[in-house]
Design an enzyme around this catalytic site. Sequence first.
Site, mmCIF file in Angstrom:
data_model
loop_
_atom_site.group_PDB
_atom_site.id
_atom_site.type_symbol
_atom_site.label_atom_id
_atom_site.label_comp_id
_atom_site.label_asym_id
_atom_site.label_seq_id
_atom_site.Cartn_x
_atom_site.Cartn_y
_atom_site.Cartn_z
ATOM 1 N N GLY A 113 0.814 -1.212 0.000
ATOM 2 C CA GLY A 113 0.000 0.000 0.000
ATOM 3 C C GLY A 113 0.840 1.251 0.000
ATOM 4 O O GLY A 113 2.064 1.214 0.130
ATOM 5 N N GLY A 166 0.459 5.322 1.550
ATOM 6 C CA GLY A 166 -0.362 6.284 2.272
ATOM 7 C C GLY A 166 0.262 7.649 2.212
ATOM 8 O O GLY A 166 1.242 7.860 1.490
ATOM 9 N N GLY A 209 4.016 7.391 3.322
ATOM 10 C CA GLY A 209 5.019 6.582 2.648
ATOM 11 C C GLY A 209 4.456 5.252 2.180
ATOM 12 O O GLY A 209 3.254 5.015 2.214
ATOM 13 N N VAL A 237 4.067 1.079 2.119
ATOM 14 C CA VAL A 237 3.957 0.008 3.097
ATOM 15 C C VAL A 237 4.310 -1.326 2.451
ATOM 16 O O VAL A 237 3.868 -1.617 1.339
ATOM 17 C CB VAL A 237 2.525 -0.066 3.670
ATOM 18 N N LYS A 270 6.270 0.271 7.231
ATOM 19 C CA LYS A 270 5.986 1.511 6.504
ATOM 20 C C LYS A 270 7.259 2.328 6.394
ATOM 21 O O LYS A 270 7.890 2.625 7.411
ATOM 22 C CB LYS A 270 4.902 2.277 7.260
ATOM 23 N N ASP A 294 -5.914 12.912 10.082
ATOM 24 C CA ASP A 294 -6.164 12.336 8.763
ATOM 25 C C ASP A 294 -7.076 11.118 8.852
ATOM 26 O O ASP A 294 -6.776 10.059 8.317
ATOM 27 C CB ASP A 294 -4.826 11.974 8.104
#
Length: 789
Positions: free
Chosen positions: A506, A508, A511, A513, A530, A625
């Site tokens: 992933g 985000g 950064g 992951v 991450k 967030d």
Amino acid sequence: MAAVLVFLLLSAFFSVASAQLKSSDIILGSSLSPATNSSWLSPSGIFAFGFYPLGEGFAVGIWFARIPEKTVVWRANRDDPPVPRNATLLLTSDGRLTLQKTQGQIKTIAEASQSASSASMLDSGNFVLYSSNRSVIWQSFDSPTDTLLPGQRFPADKQLFSSNSKVDPSTGRFRLKMQNDGNLVQYPIQTPDTGAYAYWASGTFGQGNNVSLNFNSDGRLYLLNTTGFNIKNVTVGGFPTTRTTVYRMTVDFDGIFRLYSNRLDRNSSWSIVWNSTSNPCDPKGNCGPNAFCILMDQRAACNCLPGFDYVDKEQQSLGCKRISSAENCGDQNKHIKFDMVPLDRTTWENDPYLTLSSITNQEDCRVACLEDCNCEAAVFGDQGCSKQKLPLRYGRRNLDESAIVFVKVGTEGTTSITNGTSAVALKENKNETRKVILIISVVFFTCAIVVLVLSAVLIHRHRVWAYKKISTQGTTPLGVPEEIALRSFTYSELEKVTWSFKEKIGRGSFGTVFKGSLPSGQCQRIVAVKRLEKVVDGEQEFQTEMKAIGRTHHRNLVRLLGYCNDGPNRLLVYEYMSNGSLADFLFIRSEGRPSWDQRVGIAVNIARGILYLHEECETQIIHCDIKPQNILMDEYQCPKIADFGLAKLLKPDQSGTFTSIRGTRGYVAPEWHRKLPITVKADVYSFGIVLLEIVCCRRSVDNDNSGEEAILVDWAYDCFKGGELHKLMRNEEEVVDKRKFERMIRVGLWCIQDEPSLRPSMKKVVLMLEGTVDIPIPPCPSSFLSAAI
Ligand SMILES: *[C@@H]1O[C@H](CO)[C@@H](O)[C@H](O)[C@H]1NC(C)=O
Ligand SMILES: *[C@@H]1O[C@H](CO)[C@@H](O)[C@H](O)[C@H]1NC(C)=O
Ligand SMILES: *[C@@H]1O[C@H](CO)[C@@H](O)[C@H](O)[C@H]1NC(C)=O
Ligand SMILES: *[C@@H]1O[C@H](CO)[C@@H](O)[C@H](O)[C@H]1NC(C)=O
Ligand SMILES: *[C@@H]1O[C@H](CO)[C@@H](O)[C@H](O)[C@H]1NC(C)=O
Ligand SMILES: *[C@@H]1O[C@H](CO)[C@@H](O)[C@H](O)[C@H]1NC(C)=O
Ligand SMILES: *[C@@H]1O[C@H](CO)[C@@H](O)[C@H](O)[C@H]1NC(C)=O
Ligand SMILES: *[C@@H]1O[C@H](CO)[C@@H](O)[C@H](O)[C@H]1NC(C)=O
Ligand SMILES: *[C@@H]1O[C@H](CO)[C@@H](O)[C@H](O)[C@H]1NC(C)=O
């Protein structure tokens, strides 16, 4: 070929010859004394048996002779006081091993069944007595104290006891028992062998009545059953085995048992190869009575119950005693008022003398104990209200604990609040106290008998239950640490963990992951690593944030396991969430949309997670967030909030705000754009958006929808105002509780008010979602703003 044969013959010859008498044999009549010849060495000089200095005098034991730091592996009569300088240890001519302290006072060191004809200190660390036909009639390996050595078998029904302290080798407070039900378990001393008291177990219950713990020369500790089958490796082993590497396993005085190694050729100190837990608060009772253990910088610290102070300030692990001398309430102590002081997020031994399961609220529980003069503390939790006598034992901080402890404390006089503990000092009236002592004694005595009978019944039931509990646990070892300490990794370690950042899972705002796999005990734990980008360079800030995040612990937060701060590389290691994000779950799940009930549960759980960040953890954390992509689903489809605590690490842009957060369109509160101070209410706004998304099961900005339906918040308010909430329910067939649906929409609309002060706190949000408070009709989210303009 011939050479081999000769060699075999020779070695056979020597082993026969050596069976007769070895040069290292200690013959009858030999003696030791602290002043002159104080020890017998093993053939290669690794181990010594004899006198070693202890306190003011000397003790008899076995130690590593070639390691500068005195490491005693066995002590004779460990609870006896040290002996003076003129004591003598003697292998008598009639074959007994004795210790003479004073003229005429002789103590046996080894209780052998027959008289010995020689003795030997072996290179394994075993001191043995031989009979005339050279069979072993006694060995120190059969009566271990707190340490096991490679080659030593630890059979069923035996126990190791920890030492009292680093300097006092007498029997301490913890034990490790090889049970005859196959389980290897750690308990505090003086407890029944039941699950309720265990704090570590090998999880091998039910593997037969003759399971033994064995110790290999490569540091592997493993369990064998009667047929010699390896049923479990306690430590993986395979540690270095050079001729000079030595191992020992010791139940340390802090209750943790550890495997240590040392190199004889290095003159170094012992290093820990393995330990039964890395959480020093795990061993039950390490803080003594009326105290609870908290983790501070990975060390155990002891705190007293409210109204209590340390028995000995210098040795805080000895427990705590009342500050006030008034022990109990009653009409006799009219001038003393008692109060119940609450203490939350701690766990204690559950040993009540009475449980009132009918009591369902805290206040009733508090009063019930206050009015009962036998009650010294009460615990209010799922099982109702349980009344307890002091001491409260085995306390530790547990952030997950929902039960509340009330401690009865005398409140007249001066009250001073010390760090974290409210301490109460009492002015007492001694004359009056004396008058009532008799009455109290009589009352107390009568009560004590009643309590005894009751607790006997309760304890009996409790034990039966507890035993069942440990047996059903079978394969899952106990003592999984609840507060795993944050681990610091090097970059190369994480490279290994993630197979050189091979599997990306992933991206985000902070950064990329990657998936990884971390050894954890005997298994591998899947983790998410991450790699942070765009974060500040400040060392201090990073460490501070890591500490704050490391201290959080909530079932609705993704757990941080460790981090790496290695040069320019900043990485975080999280527990792995197997079910994707809430965004996947709500909007693009293949199995169709989650049910209404599931969605309600998810909403409440997210709210609880945010509430924890805002109000319940040690340092307040504003997430900044909140969005469905940052809420991950675990294997039980329970939501967990990710990426919290990182906002402070982002590099600010020129305008002083955080660019990447402003980038998450659709979720940020209006104050971000208006450059107003950011408070917890910014998270409440984002939560409101997410809540509406969950309820309506659609994205907040949906380009597939045309016109008025495209922006969820506007459309939701229009529907609400127009009394057309059914339009928001996308799936007409779904069974939805209409009143609950409206409640949720109302909460959402309150959360997304433009004016931060109009938004409810998360605490209020949780109460509203749970249905415990009324929800007024929300105003138009942007009304305040338009009015202001
Ligand atoms: C010490 O031991 C040596 C041999 O190991 C022996 O010769 C000597 O007499 C002993 N000394 C005393 C004082 O016992
Ligand atoms: C050691 O000395 C004390 C007095 O200092 C004496 O009472 C005791 O008997 C002595 N022990 C031996 C074994 O001689
Ligand atoms: C040694 O003697 C004991 C009796 O004293 C006996 O039980 C044992 O079997 C003997 N062992 C050997 C190896 O002969
Ligand atoms: C020892 O363990 C093995 C494998 O689990 C099992 O087959 C055997 O029956 C066990 N022996 C006993 C005595 O329980
Ligand atoms: C217990 O098991 C060990 C092997 O692990 C075996 O040598 C010993 O004889 C057994 N003892 C009993 C009483 O069965
Ligand atoms: C224990 O470890 C040894 C050596 O690493 C291995 O051969 C064995 O299979 C392991 N046994 C169990 C039960 O895990
Ligand atoms: C071993 O280390 C200790 C201190 O750690 C030192 O005093 C001693 O001299 C060292 N011995 C050798 C042989 O290096
Ligand atoms: C447990 O062992 C690890 C190394 O394996 C060590 O870093 C940690 O400090 C140990 N924890 C305790 C409490 O001894
Ligand atoms: C506890 O209080 C003392 C003085 O009463 C203070 O010196 C100390 O720093 C405080 N400790 C903490 C952790 O607040």
